[in-house]
Design an enzyme around this catalytic site. Structure first.
Site, PDB file in Angstrom:
ATOM      1  N   GLU A 431     -14.624  19.205  40.324  1.00 58.44           N
ATOM      2  CA  GLU A 431     -13.235  19.251  39.240  1.00 58.44           C
ATOM      3  C   GLU A 431     -11.579  19.029  39.550  1.00 58.44           C
ATOM      4  OE1 GLU A 431     -14.178  21.709  36.230  1.00 58.44           O
ATOM      5  OE2 GLU A 431     -12.734  20.709  34.758  1.00 58.44           O
ATOM      6  N   ASP A 504     -15.628  24.350  36.512  1.00 61.06           N
ATOM      7  CA  ASP A 504     -15.509  25.958  35.971  1.00 61.06           C
ATOM      8  C   ASP A 504     -16.339  26.017  35.150  1.00 61.06           C
ATOM      9  OD1 ASP A 504     -12.905  26.213  37.546  1.00 61.06           O
ATOM     10  OD2 ASP A 504     -12.025  24.834  35.596  1.00 61.06           O
ATOM     11  N   ASP A 506     -16.943  27.140  31.910  1.00 60.66           N
ATOM     12  CA  ASP A 506     -15.931  27.030  30.391  1.00 60.66           C
ATOM     13  C   ASP A 506     -16.786  25.055  29.834  1.00 60.66           C
ATOM     14  OD1 ASP A 506     -14.761  24.788  31.480  1.00 60.66           O
ATOM     15  OD2 ASP A 506     -12.574  25.855  31.772  1.00 60.66           O
ATOM     16  N   ASP A 508     -15.007  22.654  29.040  1.00 62.11           N
ATOM     17  CA  ASP A 508     -14.508  21.408  30.017  1.00 62.11           C
ATOM     18  C   ASP A 508     -15.494  21.204  31.345  1.00 62.11           C
ATOM     19  OD1 ASP A 508     -12.548  20.122  28.056  1.00 62.11           O
ATOM     20  OD2 ASP A 508     -10.977  21.189  28.939  1.00 62.11           O
TER      21      ASP A 508
END
Ligand code: 1YM
Length: 641
Positions: A431, A504, A506, A508
């Site tokens: 990403e 990640d 998280d 997103d």
């Protein structure tokens, strides 16, 4: 051998040798001794109850997970026969539970297949259990027999009480042998999903499941579908938008072979077609599915021509065109099914092709005639699919790689590895450009390729192939994989045997990961099924003490590690930065180095559940997706069922 008054004859010794063979090579009988094999035992017993239901004698089946992870299965069928069996000289119940080939021989034909065990299920479960109790309610009496340590008789069949004259049934409780299985803990969800499926596949049969491990007062869940497979279609379409109201349900019977199909089109672009024979999912289709698919294509083409929706000059609609947005369950009950193929997931009986074709074409043709409005909507949908197919064919040309050189250079995005042997090569889909940059510097350039993607990729749950192919990120991925797509897909051309999603930890990151998984599942399903897809697990915390640096994945691991330290250690914990902020060494050390990293393999245990999960997460309905994003931390666990 048990301390009791049993007299062991030569016959008994032979029986024990039979069960001993099962204990020596359990894999031959139940596939594996992992958690899957543990659950397999339940289905062997439930199968006997289902058989009794198919024979028309049983209405209710109950499955209970007991406190000690033993399993109880109860049914209200006729009860296993209690008389002396002429061949063995012992009661038929005991014979069924101790003689390896007993069940099938006097199981009375029926539709039994037991996923290949042919009626030896009860004795196999006994052989692999620490103890088993069988109780039979019949003729106003309660009979009981007990076994222990892999099928050794502990208690011969005896009458232990009386019951109402009209009460009949069989109750079985077994505790899997921990010496055989890697785990002894049952998963409620796994059992529930299959029990619900059995309820869909056997209309009118009431199945309940209850988990008594935490609380003995739980009511459990009850599954009873009067509509059978029609209700299965409704369930699968619940997060989709149907384009016609009625679920089409057709059935027929010939020479003791029962065939039925239920279907409904939705506004989506994927098809969900699942077929079963004797309640077993035929993953690779076979003659029942072929008959229906052939008839579906023919009937729609005939109708479209007859009504002039398809003009003389127009090409005929293909099998792919008519299945777009189709949810369909095909179910066949066959007294003598032939399962073919490497995983025995394909029905081979040729007579079923004709039966399926006849039942389907007659019923569906009539449906179209009687419901011209629905017919028009369906035909229009298939014609739009045909136009998109032509457009996709053009777009696909762009993803075809002319030579290996093209890959190295395409847009400069893929940073390929040097080795060309797919079995040792891996590609990290990363990403963002900055994480991509770190990954390129931190990788082992011999075997690790890096493909950075920017921002959110297209949600293919809501896009047709042609639109997906016009998306640059998706085109890049397809080209990098090398397999092609759609009808040209070829798994043997896959250029990396590990496809690693690195995002990640998280919200997103979770979202991007699920978008990629949707793309892989919908467009490259065999890659997922073959176990080539992984999620990287960047650590969440870094614990430093003295000169030691320890990375841990989550809070639980953090707490466990701290607890394991000497109480006098004064330590320092820091939360890890996002992938993009790590320097190349850190990224290599924590997430990429083959010797240090932790990867999670994405597997698809149950394609039907995975399909439902993706339409729920990524489909038209907003609410389920909102819920998902809120609970996103758990989603990978949910997906790799
Ligand atoms: C909880 C498990 O095993 N139910 C069950 C099994 C049988 C019968 C009824 C049964 C079958 C027949 C006649 C027949 C079985 N019987 C045999 C055998 N539940 C569970 N319920 N009467 C009763 O098939 O003719 C094997 S299984 F071989 F003894 F007939």
């Amino acid at each position: 051998m048990a301390e009791n008054n049993l007299h062991y004859s030569d016959n008994d010794i032979q029986v024990l040798e039979g069960l001993e063979a099962v204990r020596k090579r359990p894999g031959m009988y139940i596939g594996t001794t992992d958690v899957k094999g543990l659950h397999h035992l339940v289905w062997e017993i439930v199968d006997n109850s289902i058989d009794e239901a198919l024979a028309g004698f049983c209405k209710n089946i109950e499955v209970i997970i007991n406190k000690d992870n033993s399993i109880t299965v109860k049914d209200d069928g006729r009860g296993i026969p209690v008389g002396i069996h002429p061949k063995t000289g012992i009661s038929t119940v005991e014979t069924v539970y101790t003689v390896l080939h007993a069940g099938g021989k006097f199981g009375g034909g029926g539709y039994k297949v037991s996923g290949g065990l042919h009626g030896v299920g009860a004795s196999v479960v006994n052989a692999l259990s620490k103890w088993v109790t069988v109780t039979v309610y019949k003729d106003g009496k309660i009979y009981e027999t007990k076994f222990e340590n892999g099928g050794k008789t502990l208690q011969r069949l005896e009458i232990i009480g009386e019951c109402e004259l009209n009460r009949t049934g069989t109750h079985v409780t077994f505790k899997p042998d921990p010496e055989i299985f890697d785990t002894d803990i049952y998963d409620y969800e796994t059992l529930k999903v299959r029990i619900r499926e059995l309820a869909f596949l056997n209309r009118g049969l009431c199945l309940t499941i209850r988990d008594d491990r935490d609380d003995e007062d739980t009511i459990g869940e009850k599954f009873l579908y009067e509509g059978g497979i029609s209700e299965y279609v409704k369930y699968l379409n619940q997060n989709k938008t149907p384009i016609h109201n009625e679920i089409i349900h057709l059935d027929g019977e010939e020479d003791g072979i029962m065939f039925e199909v239920a279907m409904q089109y939705n506004s989506g672009y994927n098809d969900s077609i699942y077929s079963f024979v004797n309640n077993i999912n035929t993953h690779d289709g076979g003659t029942h599915e072929e008959g229906v698919r052939r008839a579906l294509t023919r009937v729609i083409n005939n109708y479209a021509r007859k009504t002039n929706m398809l003009k003389e000059k127009d090409d005929s609609l293909t099998g792919d065109d008519v299945k777009e947005g189709l949810t369909m369950i095909v179910s066949c009950k066959h007294p003598n099914p032939q399962f073919e193929g490497q995983t025995k997931g394909r029905l081979g009986n040729s007579e079923v092709r004709k039966l399926a074709d006849n039942v389907f074409s007659q019923g569906f043709d009539r449906f179209l005639m009687e419901n011209p409005e629905e017919a028009k909507i369906i035909v229009e949908k298939t014609m739009t699919a045909a136009r998109a197919r032509v457009a996709a064919k053009k777009a696909r040309e762009l993803t075809r790689r002319k030579s290996d050189l093209d890959v190295v250079n395409f847009g400069g995005k893929l940073e390929d590895c040097k080795d060309k042997d797919p079995s040792v090569c891996e590609v990290f889909i990363v990403e963002g450009d900055s994480a991509g940059g770190s990954a390129i510097k931190g990788r082992d350039s011999m075997t690790q390729a890096i493909l950075p993607i920017r921002g959110k990729i297209l949600n293919v749950e809501k896009a047709r192939l042609d639109r997906a192919l016009s998306n640059e990120e998706i085109r890049t991925i397809i080209t990098a994989f090398g397999t092609g797509i759609g009808q040209e897909f070829d798994l043997s051309k896959l250029r990396y045997h590990k496809i690693i999603i690195m995002t990640d930890a998280d919200v997103d990151g979770a979202h991007i990961r699920v978008l990629l998984l949707t793309l892989f599942y919908r467009f490259f399903k065999p890659i997922v099924e073959a176990g080539h897809v992984y999620a990287a697990q960047p650590p969440l915390f870094c614990i430093k003490h003295g000169k030691t640096i320890k990375y841990v994945l989550d809070e639980k691991e953090r707490d466990e590690y701290i607890a394991s330290l000497n109480p006098n250690t004064k330590y320092d914990i820091s939360r890890m930065k996002g992938l993009g902020e790590m320097d190349p060494e850190e990224l290599n050390e924590t997430t990429m180095d083959i010797n240090k990293r932790v990867l999670r393999k994405i597997t698809v245990e149950d394609a039907i559940e995975a399909d439902a999960a993706f339409s729920k997460l990524m489909g038209e309905e907003v609410e389920p997706r909102r819920q998902f994003i809120e609970e996103n931390a758990k989603f990978v666990e949910n997906l790799d069922v």
